[in-house]
Write a protein that holds these residues in place. Structure first.
Motif, PDB file in Angstrom:
ATOM      1  N   GLU A  53     -82.151  75.412  22.287  1.00 42.37           N
ATOM      2  CA  GLU A  53     -81.915  75.564  20.948  1.00 42.37           C
ATOM      3  C   GLU A  53     -83.050  76.044  20.196  1.00 42.37           C
ATOM      4  O   GLU A  53     -83.141  76.846  19.351  1.00 42.37           O
ATOM      5  CB  GLU A  53     -81.281  74.375  20.293  1.00 42.37           C
ATOM      6  N   MET A  54     -84.273  75.736  20.853  1.00 44.79           N
ATOM      7  CA  MET A  54     -85.694  75.981  19.889  1.00 44.79           C
ATOM      8  C   MET A  54     -86.069  77.362  20.513  1.00 44.79           C
ATOM      9  O   MET A  54     -86.575  78.308  19.502  1.00 44.79           O
ATOM     10  CB  MET A  54     -86.617  75.036  20.184  1.00 44.79           C
ATOM     11  N   ASN A  55     -86.006  77.830  21.725  1.00 41.98           N
ATOM     12  CA  ASN A  55     -86.492  78.967  22.140  1.00 41.98           C
ATOM     13  C   ASN A  55     -86.079  80.350  21.518  1.00 41.98           C
ATOM     14  O   ASN A  55     -86.807  81.388  21.280  1.00 41.98           O
ATOM     15  CB  ASN A  55     -86.083  79.154  23.612  1.00 41.98           C
ATOM     16  N   PRO A  56     -84.741  80.429  20.926  1.00 38.14           N
ATOM     17  CA  PRO A  56     -84.172  81.856  20.340  1.00 38.14           C
ATOM     18  C   PRO A  56     -84.895  81.681  19.137  1.00 38.14           C
ATOM     19  O   PRO A  56     -85.333  82.892  18.710  1.00 38.14           O
ATOM     20  CB  PRO A  56     -82.782  81.300  20.109  1.00 38.14           C
ATOM     21  N   LEU A  57     -85.405  80.691  18.265  1.00 36.79           N
ATOM     22  CA  LEU A  57     -85.982  80.823  16.968  1.00 36.79           C
ATOM     23  C   LEU A  57     -87.394  81.240  17.299  1.00 36.79           C
ATOM     24  O   LEU A  57     -87.895  81.997  16.658  1.00 36.79           O
ATOM     25  CB  LEU A  57     -86.007  79.265  16.344  1.00 36.79           C
ATOM     26  N   LEU A  58     -88.146  80.581  18.523  1.00 37.84           N
ATOM     27  CA  LEU A  58     -89.546  80.986  18.727  1.00 37.84           C
ATOM     28  C   LEU A  58     -89.660  82.401  19.106  1.00 37.84           C
ATOM     29  O   LEU A  58     -90.626  83.032  18.474  1.00 37.84           O
ATOM     30  CB  LEU A  58     -89.885  80.050  19.732  1.00 37.84           C
ATOM     31  N   GLN A  59     -88.602  83.151  19.384  1.00 46.91           N
ATOM     32  CA  GLN A  59     -88.564  84.283  19.921  1.00 46.91           C
ATOM     33  C   GLN A  59     -88.004  85.255  18.731  1.00 46.91           C
ATOM     34  O   GLN A  59     -88.035  86.598  19.180  1.00 46.91           O
ATOM     35  CB  GLN A  59     -87.658  84.630  21.304  1.00 46.91           C
ATOM     36  N   HIS A  60     -87.515  84.861  17.589  1.00 47.57           N
ATOM     37  CA  HIS A  60     -86.883  85.573  16.740  1.00 47.57           C
ATOM     38  C   HIS A  60     -87.971  86.336  15.942  1.00 47.57           C
ATOM     39  O   HIS A  60     -89.093  85.724  15.610  1.00 47.57           O
ATOM     40  CB  HIS A  60     -86.015  84.615  15.770  1.00 47.57           C
ATOM     41  N   PRO A  86     -93.445  78.527   4.725  1.00 44.73           N
ATOM     42  CA  PRO A  86     -93.870  77.432   5.566  1.00 44.73           C
ATOM     43  C   PRO A  86     -93.054  76.698   6.563  1.00 44.73           C
ATOM     44  O   PRO A  86     -92.270  76.041   5.492  1.00 44.73           O
ATOM     45  CB  PRO A  86     -95.166  76.709   4.978  1.00 44.73           C
ATOM     46  N   VAL A  87     -93.036  76.472   7.707  1.00 44.30           N
ATOM     47  CA  VAL A  87     -92.000  75.824   8.345  1.00 44.30           C
ATOM     48  C   VAL A  87     -92.918  75.039   9.447  1.00 44.30           C
ATOM     49  O   VAL A  87     -93.902  75.191   9.933  1.00 44.30           O
ATOM     50  CB  VAL A  87     -90.862  76.501   8.915  1.00 44.30           C
ATOM     51  N   ILE A  88     -92.161  73.850   9.782  1.00 46.91           N
ATOM     52  CA  ILE A  88     -92.417  73.035  11.016  1.00 46.91           C
ATOM     53  C   ILE A  88     -91.436  73.132  11.975  1.00 46.91           C
ATOM     54  O   ILE A  88     -90.266  72.671  11.358  1.00 46.91           O
ATOM     55  CB  ILE A  88     -93.053  71.692  10.572  1.00 46.91           C
ATOM     56  N   LEU A  89     -91.619  73.142  13.008  1.00 48.71           N
ATOM     57  CA  LEU A  89     -90.598  73.269  14.311  1.00 48.71           C
ATOM     58  C   LEU A  89     -90.878  71.966  15.229  1.00 48.71           C
ATOM     59  O   LEU A  89     -92.259  71.604  15.587  1.00 48.71           O
ATOM     60  CB  LEU A  89     -90.578  74.316  15.192  1.00 48.71           C
ATOM     61  N   VAL A  90     -89.898  70.840  15.327  1.00 46.94           N
ATOM     62  CA  VAL A  90     -90.142  70.108  16.408  1.00 46.94           C
ATOM     63  C   VAL A  90     -88.774  69.730  17.033  1.00 46.94           C
ATOM     64  O   VAL A  90     -87.750  69.735  16.275  1.00 46.94           O
ATOM     65  CB  VAL A  90     -90.614  68.626  15.529  1.00 46.94           C
ATOM     66  N   MET A  91     -89.053  69.371  18.490  1.00 44.83           N
ATOM     67  CA  MET A  91     -87.872  69.164  19.212  1.00 44.83           C
ATOM     68  C   MET A  91     -87.861  67.699  19.317  1.00 44.83           C
ATOM     69  O   MET A  91     -88.778  66.926  19.512  1.00 44.83           O
ATOM     70  CB  MET A  91     -88.148  69.818  20.660  1.00 44.83           C
ATOM     71  N   THR A  92     -86.318  67.146  19.103  1.00 41.86           N
ATOM     72  CA  THR A  92     -86.261  65.718  19.079  1.00 41.86           C
ATOM     73  C   THR A  92     -86.186  65.184  20.535  1.00 41.86           C
ATOM     74  O   THR A  92     -86.637  64.081  21.067  1.00 41.86           O
ATOM     75  CB  THR A  92     -85.186  65.499  18.372  1.00 41.86           C
ATOM     76  N   GLY A  93     -85.239  66.177  21.647  1.00 39.29           N
ATOM     77  CA  GLY A  93     -84.868  65.391  22.739  1.00 39.29           C
ATOM     78  C   GLY A  93     -83.476  64.879  22.410  1.00 39.29           C
ATOM     79  O   GLY A  93     -83.068  64.982  21.379  1.00 39.29           O
ATOM     80  N   ASP A 330     -77.826  81.152  19.931  1.00 40.14           N
ATOM     81  CA  ASP A 330     -78.107  82.434  19.092  1.00 40.14           C
ATOM     82  C   ASP A 330     -77.739  82.381  17.661  1.00 40.14           C
ATOM     83  O   ASP A 330     -78.178  82.636  16.827  1.00 40.14           O
ATOM     84  CB  ASP A 330     -77.885  83.309  19.863  1.00 40.14           C
ATOM     85  N   ASN A 331     -76.243  82.021  17.627  1.00 39.21           N
ATOM     86  CA  ASN A 331     -75.635  81.954  16.399  1.00 39.21           C
ATOM     87  C   ASN A 331     -76.233  80.867  15.433  1.00 39.21           C
ATOM     88  O   ASN A 331     -76.269  81.080  14.248  1.00 39.21           O
ATOM     89  CB  ASN A 331     -74.104  81.779  16.700  1.00 39.21           C
ATOM     90  N   SER A 332     -76.634  79.791  15.967  1.00 32.35           N
ATOM     91  CA  SER A 332     -76.987  78.691  14.833  1.00 32.35           C
ATOM     92  C   SER A 332     -78.484  79.423  14.168  1.00 32.35           C
ATOM     93  O   SER A 332     -78.890  79.026  13.297  1.00 32.35           O
ATOM     94  CB  SER A 332     -77.137  77.430  15.643  1.00 32.35           C
ATOM     95  N   VAL A 333     -79.159  79.823  15.331  1.00 29.66           N
ATOM     96  CA  VAL A 333     -80.591  80.371  14.884  1.00 29.66           C
ATOM     97  C   VAL A 333     -80.363  81.667  13.731  1.00 29.66           C
ATOM     98  O   VAL A 333     -81.070  81.378  12.821  1.00 29.66           O
ATOM     99  CB  VAL A 333     -81.253  80.880  15.905  1.00 29.66           C
TER     100      VAL A 333
END
Length: 343
Positions: A53-60, A86-93, A330-333
Motif C-alpha cells: 500500500e505504501m509503494n504506489p505512493l513512494l513511486q507517485h 511536508p509529509v511523514i510516511l510510516v508503515m504500521t504492519g 493504487d486507487n487509495s493513493v
C-alpha cells in the motif's frame, strides 16, 4: 591501571546507553535527527498498513522524497513533500496493536498537525463495489467483547457491568442464530451463547490521567471530512491489466461508518450481520486503532480505504482479494494525493 580505568568508564557508558535504549529513550544521533526534522514541520502524517500500500505512493510523481529517513523502535519514518506540503510516511504492519503503537510513536516523536490513514479494505456495504474508495465519518473497534456465559440472555446483567466496565447498550451477536442443521424448532441454543460489543476505554490528553472515558464510534475530523466531499467525482482506475477489469466504474464515496478488528473477515454471514447491525462499509484491521490514538491525542485525522474484496460476500467480479489488491492500493493513493492537494 589507566587502561583499566578507561575500560571501566567505557563499560559504564555502554551500560548507560543500553539502559536508555531499554527504557525507550531517544538519544544521540536519533534525537538530533528528530529535532532537525521537527524544525521543518509541522507535517501531515501518512500512516500506512503494508508495503504494497505504501509503494504506489513512494513511486507517485507527486511524492518528492527528502534525504532524511529515521529508524526508531522497528519503524521507518520517511520524509518528503506532496504538493509542496511536508509529509511523514510510516508503515504500521498488520492489525490493531501495530497500528496503535506506530501512530502513538508518530505523534510522540514528531511535529504532526494531522494524520491521513489509508489502505485497502473489505466491503460490507451492498451499495458499494470492489475498487470503490470509502471515506467513513466514524470508526469503531468491533472485536472488544464481553462473552456471556451459557444460560444467560439479554435480560441478564453482564459480569462487572454494575462497575461500569461493560455495557449492553451497543448490542450483541447470538451464535445460535447462525447454527446449521438444527431441528425445525425455533428455540435452539449454542454453547457459545452471546457476545456483547463494548466501547473502548480511552484517556484523552485533555482529561485527567487515569480517569477513563468510553467511546465506540470515533469521529474523523469534521473539516477533513468536508474536504473529502471534493473527491467524490474523482476518476479511479477500473482495470488491473489489459485482461482483468471491473464490471463497473469505481467511485469515491463518503460513508457513515467503518469498522476494524484484528480479524481478517472472509465470511458472508458475519459480513451481513455486521452491516445490518452497524451499517458499516469498509471492514479491515487497523483504522480504528489509528482513530482511537488520534482521538485521545486530539490530532485531526481521516481514513481513506479502497475496497479490494467483499469480505466473504458474492460478486460478479472475482472475490479473491489478491486479484484486486493492486488496483485498490493504487486507487487509495490517488485519492490520498488529491485529498492533500485540498488541505
Amino acid at each position: 591501571m589507566a587502561i583499566f580505568k578507561a575500560l571501566v568508564i567505557l563499560g559504564l557508558v555502554i551500560l548507560a546507553t543500553s539502559v536508555e535504549e531499554a527504557n525507550g529513550e531517544v538519544h544521540g544521533k536519533t534525537r538530533k535527527l528528530i529535532n532537525m526534522a521537527n524544525k521543518k514541520g509541522p507535517y501531515i502524517g501518512l500512516v500506512i498498513p503494508n508495503l504494497f500500500e505504501m509503494n504506489p505512493l513512494l513511486q507517485h510523481p507527486s511524492f518528492v522524497p527528502s534525504n532524511l529517513t529515521i529508524d526508531y523502535a522497528g519503524r521507518r519514518f520517511r520524509f518528503g513533500t506532496i504538493e509542496k506540503k511536508p509529509v511523514i510516511l510510516v508503515m504500521t504492519g498488520l492489525a490493531m496493536l501495530n497500528a496503535g503503537i506506530t501512530t502513538q510513536l508518530l505523534l510522540s516523536l514528531f511535529n504532526v498537525n494531522g494524520v491521513v490513514h489509508y489502505g485497502i479494505a473489505g466491503n460490507a456495504n451492498p451499495s458499494l463495489n470492489i475498487g470503490d474508495v470509502a471515506i467513513p465519518q466514524y470508526w469503531s473497534h468491533t472485536a472488544l467483547w464481553n462473552w456471556q456465559r451459557f444460560g444467560d440472555g439479554p435480560e441478564n446483567e453482564l459480569s462487572l457491568e454494575v462497575n461500569g466496565d461493560y455495557t449492553r447498550k451497543i448490542g450483541y451477536l447470538k451464535f445460535s442464530e447462525y447454527s446449521t442443521k438444527v431441528s425445525s424448532c425455533k428455540k435452539h441454543d449454542n454453547l457459545l451463547n452471546n457476545v456483547w460489543y463494548q466501547p473502548e476505554e480511552v484517556f484523552p490528553v485533555t482529561g485527567n490521567p487515569e480517569e477513563r472515558e468510553h467511546i465506540f464510534w470515533v469521529p474523523v475530523d469534521q473539516h477533513y471530512y468536508q474536504i473529502a466531499k471534493h473527491l467524490e467525482g474523482l476518476k479511479l482506475e477500473g482495470c488491473v491489466n489489459s485482461t482483468t477489469c471491473l464490471a463497473h466504474t469505481p467511485k469515491v464515496a463518503r460513508v457513515a461508518r467503518g469498522t476494524s478488528a484484528s480479524i481478517y473477515l472472509d465470511n458472508a454471514a458475519y459480513r451481513s450481520f455486521i452491516y445490518n447491525k452497524f451499517k458499516v462499509s469498509p471492514v479491515e484491521m487497523e483504522s480504528a486503532a489509528v482513530a482511537l490514538i488520534c482521538y485521545q491525542q486530539k490530532v485531526p485525522f481521516i481514513v481513506i480505504r479502497a475496497l479490494s474484496d467483499l469480505a466473504g460476500g458474492g460478486s460478479a467480479d472475482s472475490n479473491e482479494a489478491a486479484t484486486f489488491t493492486s488496483l485498490a492500493a493504487d486507487n487509495s493513493v490517488k485519492v490520498v494525493i488529491e485529498f492533500i492537494k485540498y488541505l
